[in-house]
Scaffold this motif. Structure first.
Motif, mmCIF file in Angstrom:
data_model
loop_
_atom_site.group_PDB
_atom_site.id
_atom_site.type_symbol
_atom_site.label_atom_id
_atom_site.label_comp_id
_atom_site.label_asym_id
_atom_site.label_seq_id
_atom_site.Cartn_x
_atom_site.Cartn_y
_atom_site.Cartn_z
ATOM 1 N N UNK A 192 0.815 -1.198 0.000
ATOM 2 C CA UNK A 192 0.000 0.000 0.000
ATOM 3 C C UNK A 192 0.858 1.262 0.000
ATOM 4 N N UNK A 193 1.991 1.213 0.696
ATOM 5 C CA UNK A 193 2.872 2.380 0.752
ATOM 6 C C UNK A 193 3.414 2.720 -0.632
ATOM 7 N N UNK A 194 3.633 1.681 -1.453
ATOM 8 C CA UNK A 194 4.125 1.910 -2.813
ATOM 9 C C UNK A 194 3.165 2.752 -3.629
ATOM 10 N N UNK A 195 1.877 2.464 -3.528
ATOM 11 C CA UNK A 195 0.873 3.247 -4.253
ATOM 12 C C UNK A 195 0.887 4.708 -3.803
ATOM 13 N N UNK A 196 1.015 4.920 -2.505
ATOM 14 C CA UNK A 196 1.041 6.275 -1.963
ATOM 15 C C UNK A 196 2.280 7.026 -2.448
ATOM 16 N N UNK A 197 3.417 6.364 -2.452
ATOM 17 C CA UNK A 197 4.658 7.008 -2.901
ATOM 18 C C UNK A 197 4.598 7.368 -4.382
ATOM 19 N N UNK A 198 4.068 6.470 -5.201
ATOM 20 C CA UNK A 198 3.919 6.761 -6.629
ATOM 21 C C UNK A 198 2.956 7.935 -6.820
ATOM 22 N N UNK A 199 1.860 7.947 -6.072
ATOM 23 C CA UNK A 199 0.880 9.033 -6.183
ATOM 24 C C UNK A 199 1.475 10.368 -5.767
ATOM 25 N N UNK A 200 2.207 10.401 -4.653
ATOM 26 C CA UNK A 200 2.833 11.648 -4.200
ATOM 27 C C UNK A 200 3.905 12.116 -5.175
ATOM 28 N N UNK A 201 4.701 11.181 -5.666
ATOM 29 C CA UNK A 201 5.707 11.534 -6.666
ATOM 30 C C UNK A 201 5.065 12.037 -7.943
ATOM 31 N N UNK A 202 3.967 11.384 -8.349
ATOM 32 C CA UNK A 202 3.244 11.817 -9.545
ATOM 33 C C UNK A 202 2.692 13.221 -9.396
ATOM 34 N N UNK A 203 2.164 13.521 -8.219
ATOM 35 C CA UNK A 203 1.647 14.865 -7.977
ATOM 36 C C UNK A 203 2.776 15.901 -8.061
ATOM 37 N N UNK A 204 3.901 15.598 -7.441
ATOM 38 C CA UNK A 204 5.041 16.520 -7.475
ATOM 39 C C UNK A 204 5.567 16.692 -8.900
ATOM 40 N N UNK A 205 5.624 15.599 -9.650
ATOM 41 C CA UNK A 205 6.095 15.676 -11.032
ATOM 42 C C UNK A 205 5.157 16.470 -11.913
ATOM 43 N N UNK A 206 3.855 16.267 -11.744
ATOM 44 C CA UNK A 206 2.869 16.994 -12.545
ATOM 45 C C UNK A 206 2.922 18.487 -12.234
ATOM 46 N N UNK A 207 3.045 18.832 -10.966
ATOM 47 C CA UNK A 207 3.135 20.251 -10.595
ATOM 48 C C UNK A 207 4.434 20.873 -11.114
ATOM 49 N N UNK A 208 5.507 20.110 -11.077
ATOM 50 C CA UNK A 208 6.783 20.610 -11.607
ATOM 51 C C UNK A 208 6.697 20.828 -13.113
ATOM 52 N N UNK A 209 6.083 19.895 -13.795
ATOM 53 C CA UNK A 209 5.899 20.032 -15.237
ATOM 54 C C UNK A 209 5.061 21.267 -15.561
ATOM 55 N N UNK A 210 3.993 21.466 -14.816
ATOM 56 C CA UNK A 210 3.135 22.636 -14.996
ATOM 57 C C UNK A 210 3.949 23.911 -14.795
ATOM 58 N N UNK A 211 4.818 23.915 -13.785
ATOM 59 C CA UNK A 211 5.672 25.077 -13.537
ATOM 60 C C UNK A 211 6.609 25.360 -14.699
ATOM 61 N N UNK A 212 7.209 24.324 -15.258
ATOM 62 C CA UNK A 212 8.094 24.507 -16.416
ATOM 63 C C UNK A 212 7.296 25.052 -17.598
ATOM 64 N N UNK A 213 6.095 24.521 -17.820
ATOM 65 C CA UNK A 213 5.245 24.993 -18.927
ATOM 66 C C UNK A 213 4.963 26.491 -18.788
ATOM 67 N N UNK A 214 4.808 26.957 -17.551
ATOM 68 C CA UNK A 214 4.516 28.371 -17.316
ATOM 69 C C UNK A 214 5.766 29.243 -17.410
ATOM 70 N N UNK A 215 6.920 28.703 -17.065
ATOM 71 C CA UNK A 215 8.152 29.488 -17.025
ATOM 72 C C UNK A 215 8.886 29.574 -18.358
ATOM 73 N N UNK A 216 8.827 28.518 -19.146
ATOM 74 C CA UNK A 216 9.604 28.463 -20.392
ATOM 75 C C UNK A 216 8.771 29.061 -21.519
#
Length: 116
Positions: free
Chosen positions: A1-25
């Motif tokens: 179960x912890x694996x699913x949570x870690x993937x989800x949290x990492x996915x959220x951080x990655x998606x937000x980071x990608x969104x930030x790059x899209x706005x900055x570049x």
């Protein structure tokens, strides 16, 4: 179960980071923001593997974060847009930059990851 949570949290951080790059570049004829995240993502994933990261950290960083930070589907949509706009030279430059740059970035990340 912890694996699913870690993937989800990492996915959220990655998606937000990608969104930030899209706005900055700034966008040009080439989809520079998508190219940036794909090349940076290739490097970082190579670095993660080169470092020998495994287990829960790998699930968070590689599967979750990198899985949502980089994108192949957006790359393809960007290429179709360039083709529809008859930007043949831009298509060639973008695809070559993405694939060759991605390979070189992954190799560089792997090499640097193993050195550190």
């Amino acid at each position: 179960m912890i694996g699913f949570l870690l993937v989800a949290l990492g996915g959220m951080a990655g998606a937000l980071s990608r969104f930030g790059v899209q706005k900055l570049v700034p966008q040009t004829v080439l989809p520079v923001a998508t190219l940036t995240v794909n090349l940076l993502g290739s490097f970082l994933l190579g670095w993660i593997i080169g470092q020998g990261i495994q287990g829960n950290l790998y699930l968070f960083a590689a599967t979750g974060f990198m899985g949502s930070f980089t994108t192949f589907s957006t790359l393809n949509v960007d290429v179709v847009k360039l083709i529809n706009n008859k930007q043949r030279r831009a298509v060639a430059v973008y695809l070559a930059s993405t694939y060759f740059g991605g390979l070189l970035s992954a190799v560089a990340g792997l090499f640097i990851g193993r050195l550190l």
